[in-house]
Design an enzyme around this catalytic site. Structure first.
Site, PDB file in Angstrom:
ATOM      1  N   ASP B  25       3.827  -7.335   5.254  1.00 53.77           N
ATOM      2  CA  ASP B  25       3.412  -5.575   5.176  1.00 53.77           C
ATOM      3  C   ASP B  25       4.532  -5.382   6.466  1.00 53.77           C
ATOM      4  O   ASP B  25       4.050  -4.715   7.689  1.00 53.77           O
ATOM      5  CB  ASP B  25       2.029  -4.493   5.127  1.00 53.77           C
ATOM      6  CG  ASP B  25       2.149  -3.065   5.507  1.00 53.77           C
ATOM      7  OD1 ASP B  25       3.048  -2.619   5.443  1.00 53.77           O
ATOM      8  OD2 ASP B  25       0.577  -3.196   5.401  1.00 53.77           O
ATOM      9  N   LYS B  87      11.930   2.146   9.721  1.00 55.25           N
ATOM     10  CA  LYS B  87      11.378   1.586   8.013  1.00 55.25           C
ATOM     11  C   LYS B  87      11.599   3.502   7.596  1.00 55.25           C
ATOM     12  O   LYS B  87      12.417   3.507   6.404  1.00 55.25           O
ATOM     13  CB  LYS B  87      10.148   1.927   7.745  1.00 55.25           C
ATOM     14  CG  LYS B  87      10.262   1.076   6.947  1.00 55.25           C
ATOM     15  CD  LYS B  87       7.872   0.859   6.526  1.00 55.25           C
ATOM     16  CE  LYS B  87       7.936   0.900   4.931  1.00 55.25           C
ATOM     17  NZ  LYS B  87       6.255   0.780   4.742  1.00 55.25           N
ATOM     18  N   GLU B 184       3.822  -1.873  -2.074  1.00 56.86           N
ATOM     19  CA  GLU B 184       2.592  -1.832  -1.132  1.00 56.86           C
ATOM     20  C   GLU B 184       1.154  -1.586  -2.117  1.00 56.86           C
ATOM     21  O   GLU B 184      -0.112  -1.791  -2.575  1.00 56.86           O
ATOM     22  CB  GLU B 184       2.840  -0.388  -0.290  1.00 56.86           C
ATOM     23  CG  GLU B 184       3.800  -1.589   0.901  1.00 56.86           C
ATOM     24  CD  GLU B 184       4.321  -0.315   1.336  1.00 56.86           C
ATOM     25  OE1 GLU B 184       3.848   0.516   1.496  1.00 56.86           O
ATOM     26  OE2 GLU B 184       5.100  -0.855   2.057  1.00 56.86           O
ATOM     27  N   ASP B 206      -1.762   5.512  -1.531  1.00 55.71           N
ATOM     28  CA  ASP B 206      -1.546   5.399  -0.033  1.00 55.71           C
ATOM     29  C   ASP B 206      -0.399   6.227   0.772  1.00 55.71           C
ATOM     30  O   ASP B 206       0.400   5.916   0.443  1.00 55.71           O
ATOM     31  CB  ASP B 206      -0.249   3.623  -0.835  1.00 55.71           C
ATOM     32  CG  ASP B 206       0.179   2.929   0.196  1.00 55.71           C
ATOM     33  OD1 ASP B 206      -0.082   3.566   1.928  1.00 55.71           O
ATOM     34  OD2 ASP B 206       0.482   1.873   0.291  1.00 55.71           O
TER      35      ASP B 206
END
Lengths: 178, 622
Positions: B25, B87, B184, B206
């Site tokens: 992850d 990210k 994800e 999420d």
């Protein structure tokens, strides 16, 4: 062992008889069975050629499932197997009452957006759904019973109108929700 | 007959050999690595016993690189060389990151993806992410005691092609073999679904450090079918910190802070946010570099009020995903909460209100994605799994092509199940036109200028014809990673052109190779040796796969001559595999791949027929 024909028609691929009326639970089940066999996740540790084939098959099965699952796409596809072009882009000759109703609904859609009226959208969406269901039933009879391909192509063209309207209603919901 | 020994034609029949595979992850705030050990998915800790690796990378003048806690500790001291939340910059240009421009970095506007100037030189987000992935790879290899066969890397479901490609490049740069890019929320659903053996429709909400995703899935008899996904790839916990930060500036009457103070207050903002999860009020006290004291008190109610619209920005995509799935909230059986930001009470309350039920939080929202990715990695590596399950995911954003007038013509609509392909025909608009430029875009908007440009390429050599008579068929193929390749072909002449879509700022293979070889940045493995080892591993895996396939199906599906041809190609690979001639191994592997094409076809055909007969071969065996 004889090689399967990658290009065989979707009804054969899913072993479902080529009719408008289908058993959708059976279609779902076949789809899952097929994907369980060919999906790239099952081949990622195998050779390149197997991975490539797996992607092609899996893609083909997804395409077939999308085509057979949607009544409009299924009707259009059945007609294309009979060599009938539904002329959805070129043939604009529609019964007057149908066109009138479509114009009314489109006006209602514009009004609902302008007034930010979700309830009006609900009503419109509901009407469109009912009309779609009615036309689908009609298309089924034309394809499976009377085998009237010309009339069926007309129904497909009408259904395409309704599908476009449904898409517009859906973006109207998005717009009012933002 | 050997043919009947397997239940699942795709799976290897070598259960004795466990292949080391991990799920990673790669998060905005923290990153994790997990693996399946003795049938159970576990997160791998570092030597100090912590699972979460802060996604923070610090570059020093001497070329050394720190990743994780030690880098994080320096973020306020050395903010310009300590990169957090990288990210958010993956696959993004400078104009895309405009909103967070008051971050303490020295951005370099380079074609496409933004880069960052550090004391160790200009770094691309791909390189910075690769540092994080390298640490996790080393952690895994140390912990598992061997080289990894591959990794599943998770990405936000709402990541577009450019962001996915950048992630895959980062993994390659870190020396990882990417088995799959996995969304994800889908990873979380696997961890939850397999745990609870659930059936029905589930929503996964999420909210991570920098991204928001929502996916609607149907779980049925071991099939995870994503029905719709939506989100915002630039919305996350960081934005909540940012709101507190701005509030502090206003409250304390500050303006124009330097990089250190900015980072200091952002760090305090995050701490305050976390405090407010369990407390109704928190005190923020900090001493700025000029000695000025910041001392303000923030209540939960004020925090809720200032972040209300961020919360709305998650609920709107959630409702949209439900509409796309043609479902109402009453049809959703459970809501899974993923991502550290879902710990905020106002998030839990808002989600509960929308879905009229208490969200599920029984798995750690920080770990659930890595755990799910590990389960998927285990299966993809070819380790037999007790559960026979299948994952059907979708692309989040429509893919299209630019047509006359700068409009986008959608070729593959959003939420199409992948892998997916679609062909569309276009034509020339000028007499004698011999070339056509093809512009591939991603997004829902009608104007090309509002969509993301993925690639531009040209189809040349079209025979001169009257306008409108050329038939140019453009085929989009999206693979199981959600990555696109495009082919264009003029149907009358057969002239063809194709591209694997690499966004203009994606790294080319050449650039990656250069970076891999650029070992002086800091100590890395000997890349040459590593490349050879990878080739050898790949060759050994291929030999094993073909050997198994031959034993199972060779007699049944191939004549003696074809079997011999494959055997000869295998011998050729065996002859070179332990040597050190990279290109000889490559050639031998390639020719073995060629030799098995027909065999692979026959096996695939049999798989399809098997599915249609409605029973597995193992059932015949009895």
């Amino acid at each position: 062992m004889k090689s399967l024909d990658f290009q065989q028609d979707f009804f054969r691929l899913f072993e479902i008889s080529p009719r408008f009326a289908i058993d959708s639970a059976a279609l779902d089940q076949r789809y899952r069975d097929l994907q369980s066999q060919v999906h790239p996740d099952k081949f990622s540790h195998l050779s390149e050629s197997e991975q490539r084939l797996s992607m092609q098959w899996s893609t083909r099965i997804n395409e077939g499932y999308q085509t057979l699952r949607s009544p409009l796409a299924r009707g259009r596809y059945l007609l294309s197997l009979q060599g009938v072009d539904t002329q959805e882009e070129t043939n604009t000759a529609m019964p007057l009452d149908f066109l009138m109703q479509q114009m009314e609904w489109r006006e209602a859609l514009q009004d609902a957006i302008a007034a930010k009226d979700m309830d009006a959208l609900d009503v419109l969406s509901d009407n469109n759904r009912k009309e779609t269901a009615m036309l689908q039933q009609q298309l089924g009879a034309q394809l499976d019973e009377s085998h009237d391909h010309l009339a069926a192509a007309g129904s497909v063209r009408k259904l395409r109108f309704l599908e476009k309207l449904a898409e517009e209603i859906s973006s109207a919901y998005d717009e009012l929700d933002s | 007959m050997a043919l009947l020994q397997i239940s699942e034609p795709g799976l290897s029949a070598a259960p004795h050999q466990h292949r080391l595979a991990v799920g990673i992850d790669l998060g905005t705030t923290n990153s994790l690595v997990a693996t399946v050990r003795n049938g159970i998915s576990v997160v791998l800790n570092d030597e100090q016993g912590s699972a979460l690796l802060p996604s923070v990378v610090r570059y020093s003048e001497d070329g050394s690189v720190q990743v994780g806690i030690t880098a994080q500790a320096q973020q306020s001291v050395d903010p310009q060389n300590t990169i957090v939340s990288v990210k958010r910059f993956m696959g993004r240009g400078l104009k895309d990151v405009g909103e967070v421009i008051d971050l303490p970095y020295r951005f370099v506007d380079s074609p496409g993806m933004v880069q960052l100037r550090t004391v160790a030189g200009v770094k691309s987000p791909v390189e910075i992410s690769a540092e994080i992935l390298s640490v996790l790879r080393n952690r895994a290899e140390r912990s598992l005691g061997g080289e990894l066969v591959g990794a599943v890397i998770t990405v936000p479901a709402y990541f577009d092609d450019a962001q996915r490609q950048a992630t895959k490049d980062a993994a390659k740069l870190a020396g990882l073999n990417v088995l799959r890019l996995l969304n994800e929320p889908t990873a979380a659903a696997i961890a939850y679904g397999l745990d609870n053996a659930s059936e029905g429709v589930y929503a996964v909400y999420d909210l991570g450090g920098g991204t928001f995703d929502v996916s609607i899935l149907r779980l049925s008899k071991g099939v995870f079918e994503v029905l719709a996904t939506n989100g915002d790839s630039a919305l996350g916990g960081d934005d909540f910190d940012q709101r507190i930060y701005c509030w502090i500036l206003e409250k304390a009457g500050l303006s124009q802070l330097d990089a250190k103070d900015t980072r200091l207050l952002l760090t305090h903002s995050r701490a305050a946010k976390e405090q407010l999860t369990d407390h109704v009020q928190t005190q923020i006290t900090a001493v700025l570099s000029d000695g000025a004291l910041v001392d303000v008190s923030l209540t939960r109610d004020d925090f809720y009020a200032m972040t209300q619209n961020l919360l709305s920005r998650t609920l709107q995509p959630t409702r949209k995903a439900l509409r796309d799935a043609k479902l109402s909230v009453d049809e959703v059986k459970g809501v899974v909460m993923v991502g550290g930001s879902t710990r905020m009470p106002q998030v839990q309350r808002a989600v509960a209100e929308l879905f009229k039920q208490t969200p599920l939080t029984n798995l750690d929202p920080d770990k659930v994605v890595a755990l799910g990715a590990a389960i998927q990695a285990n299966v993809l590596a070819g380790n037999r799994s007790a559960d026979d399950w299948l994952l059907l995911d979708v692309i989040p954003l429509s893919l299209g092509i630019e047509t006359m007038g700068g409009l986008s013509e959608k070729v593959i609509p959003r939420n199409s199940t992948i892998p997916s392909a679609r062909a569309q025909e276009f034509t020339t608009f000028k007499d004698g036109q011999t070339a056509m430029s093809i512009h591939v875009v991603q997004g829902e908007r009608e104007l090309v200028s509002d969509c993301r440009s993925l690639a531009k390429f040209e189809l040349r050599g079209i025979p001169a014809m009257v306008a409108g008579s050329a038939r140019i068929r453009v085929t989009f193929q999206v693979d199981a990673d959600g990555l696109l390749s495009v082919t264009a072909r003029e149907m009358n002449s057969g002239v063809e052109s194709s591209v694997t879509v690499k966004p203009s700022y994606g790294l080319s293979e050449g650039e990656i190779t250069r970076m891999l070889q650029d070992g002086n940045q800091h100590a890395r493995d000997d890349m040459q040796a590593r490349a050879l080892r990878e080739l050898q591993t790949e060759a050994a895996q291929l030999l094993e796969a073909v050997e198994n396939a031959l034993q199972l199906d060779g007699e049944a599906l191939l004549d003696a001559e074809s079997q011999l041809r494959i055997r000869n190609s295998m011998e050729a690979v065996r002859g070179v595999v332990s040597g050190s001639d990279n290109s000889a191994i490559k050639r031998a592997v390639e020719s073995l791949n060629q030799a098995t094409v027909i065999f692979a076809q026959a096996r695939m055909d049999r798989s399809v027929s098997t599915a249609l007969k409605g029973h597995n071969l193992s059932e015949l065996e009895g």
